[in-house]
Design an enzyme around this catalytic site. Structure first.
Site, PDB file in Angstrom:
ATOM      1  CG  ASP A 165     -85.135 -17.002 -41.056  1.00 17.25           C
ATOM      2  OD1 ASP A 165     -84.005 -16.480 -41.047  1.00 17.25           O
ATOM      3  OD2 ASP A 165     -86.185 -16.337 -40.959  1.00 17.25           O
ATOM      4  CG  HIS A 236     -83.750 -13.751 -42.814  1.00 14.57           C
ATOM      5  ND1 HIS A 236     -83.474 -13.904 -41.476  1.00 14.57           N
ATOM      6  CD2 HIS A 236     -84.145 -12.453 -42.960  1.00 14.57           C
ATOM      7  CE1 HIS A 236     -83.706 -12.751 -40.837  1.00 14.57           C
ATOM      8  NE2 HIS A 236     -84.108 -11.867 -41.706  1.00 14.57           N
ATOM      9  CD  GLU A 300     -84.621  -8.450 -40.112  1.00 16.42           C
ATOM     10  OE1 GLU A 300     -84.900  -7.777 -39.124  1.00 16.42           O
ATOM     11  OE2 GLU A 300     -84.559  -9.705 -40.060  1.00 16.42           O
TER      12      GLU A 300
END
Ligand code: TNX
Length: 503
Positions: A165, A236, A300
């Site tokens: 991440d 990410h 995202e």
């Protein structure tokens, strides 16, 4: 309504019979066809009680695979305990492993004898998972192994390991040593939710060795658990960009591993060298993890940088894409095709940039509201239900003042987890048939160590199993069973939120 069960998640059918089967140093096992792995597992659980369970042709504990029991499916089992014999049978080896976990729970209640009973048990859904985020906070391998064993105890069959991440990269990849050397460490961590201005000034990091990961895969397989790895892309990705700036949209820019929580605007570039990097990483991932499913993230991913990066804009033109936003599904589509060409099934979170543009085999995890899964199902994607309101274990379990810290602005109760409707209401038969099951998510922005993780996981993972394995249709009965099961958790020193009076 089901009668109360001594096994959690409760079996499809359980009938108590009078009497008990005594266990002792002299108890022997007959290892039937296909049962070696299950017998080894059972021995491991019995050994601490002084029951070595030697092989014997006339052993009174009998385990065997019998393909004729096809009605049990790939994971079901039959268990019959009477005063003279214990018989565990399944159509396939995985069923025996689940049956061993039922025996283990009976042993936790009373290691000197097994209660006589007749069980026929099959799962409601094939995908019963738990995701552990080891990127936001690194979790030592011993805890990950313990977590796997606790998943198996509840007949959960997938550990989804979130390995990368913005805040950390935890898996070594040959040829890219900086991924873990640089990407594995951040200088400090944000205190509080995204947007906070407070930091702890403590360096944090860590990475697994390849041997640890391979051993974890084997340890999990011995328990009927598949480890599905996740490598996040194209968003990410700050840890990878810190290690190798040329993977980004502005190759000369140097960024640190992210110390904040939230969604970062800095994402992977779309140049061929970055695609090659992703394929190289996934090649190693496929070598270490035999899992059919490989997760590639997809959530995202702000497209901000692609709107200004010359490299990205040139890709938009060369691919004839309508605009830079279309690079998100383009990226995931290409990586999905790479995995499919290697015989694996890609998995991504439900914002993967449009269900229509991904290969139909790509499995979608529905993390927002369940309705987002409908679009995926209408495009023929298998879906796994992971909606945050029902399955996000980083949210606290109650709003009590003394609750351990979790993700703010929300509560996910035991009841929420148990009662998630599967498949979601209103889906057609064809759409519902694409629902593979459900999975809990333990994101770790607010979870600094294993003990905290365990507390958030339990007993809500028991409830997830009650839904995914047993169908989630008897809340009062489940609570009664769970109160008994709480003693099993305590016997295994599992840190958990006590059920207390209210449950
Ligand atoms: C959203 S769910 C995220 C994670 C966070 C989580 C916190 C998803 C695919 N992305 O990056 O950790 O919320 O609850």
């Amino acid at each position: 309504m089901r009668s109360t069960s001594v096994i959690v998640p409760p079996p499809r059918r359980l009938v108590r019979l009078p009497g008990a089967f005594p266990l002792g140093a002299g108890t022997a096992v007959r290892v039937g066809s296909g049962a070696t792995q299950a017998v080894d597992l059972l021995r491991g659980y019995l050994a601490p009680y002084g029951v070595p369970l030697p092989d014997s042709p006339d052993g009174r504990v009998v385990l065997a695979v019998n393909p004729a029991l096809a009605y049990l499916g790939a994971e079901g089992y039959e268990l019959r305990v009477d005063q003279d014999n214990v018989r565990l049978r399944a159509a396939a080896a995985a069923g025996l492993l689940h049956g061993v976990q039922s025996l283990r729970q009976l042993l936790l209640a009373d290691p000197s004898s097994l209660p006589c009973l007749d069980v026929v048990d099959t799962p409601a859904f094939p995908w019963r998972g738990a995701m552990l985020d080891v990127a936001r906070h690194f979790m030592p391998i011993d805890f990950v192994r313990r977590f796997v064993d606790l998943l198996a105890l509840h007949k959960l069959n997938v550990l989804h390991l979130h390995l990368t991440d913005d805040q950390g990269w935890r898996m070594p990849v040959p040829g890219y040593p900086r991924l873990t050397e640089v990407g594995g460490w951040r200088t400090e961590s944000m205190i509080g939710p995204a947007g906070s201005t407070s930091f702890d000034a403590n360096p944090h990091g860590g990475a697994y060795t390849t041997r640890e990961l391979r051993d974890l895969v084997a340890y999990a397989a011995d328990r009927g658990v598949t480890v599905m790895p996740e490598i996040e892309m194209p968003g990410h990705a700050r840890a990878a960009l810190a290690a190798y700036p040329h993977l980004g949209n502005f190759p000369d820019r140097h960024l640190p591993v992210w110390t904040s929580w939230g969604v970062s605007d800095e994402v992977f570039g779309v140049q061929e060298s970055t695609m090659d990097f992703c394929r190289a990483v996934l090649t190693e991932v496929m070598d270490v993890f035999p899992s059919q499913h490989i997760h590639i993230g997809g959530d995202e991913c702000p497209t901000t940088e692609w709107h200004t990066s010359p490299l990205a804009l040139s890709r938009v033109r060369s691919e004839g894409l309508p605009d830079p936003d279309a690079l998100h599904p383009w990226f995931l589509g290409r990586i999905s095709e790479f995995l499919l060409a290697n015989g694996r099934t890609p998995v991504c979170w439900d914002e993967g940039g449009g269900a229509a543009s991904l290969p139909p085999e790509t499995t979608v995890m529905v993390w927002r509201d369940p309705a987002h899964g409908l679009d995926a199902a209408r495009h023929g994607h298998p879906v796994i239900m992971t909606p945050w309101r029902s399955t996000y274990l980083d949210y606290p379990q109650t709003d009590a003042a003394d609750e351990l810290a979790g993700q703010p602005a929300g509560v996910v109760t035991l009841h929420d987890v148990y009662t998630q409707p599967l498949p979601p209401p209103g889906w057609s038969e064809a759409e519902a048939a694409l629902v593979q099951g459900t999975q809990a998510q333990l994101w770790t922005e607010f979870v600094p160590n294993p003990s905290h993780a365990e507390y958030l996981a339990f007993p809500r993972l028991c409830a997830l199993a009650g839904n995914a394995w047993s169908g989630g249709d008897d809340w009062p009965g489940f609570l009664t069973d769970l109160r008994r099961h709480e003693h099993h958790l305590a016997a295994l020193s599992v840190r958990h939120r006590p059920l207390g009076a209210a449950g």
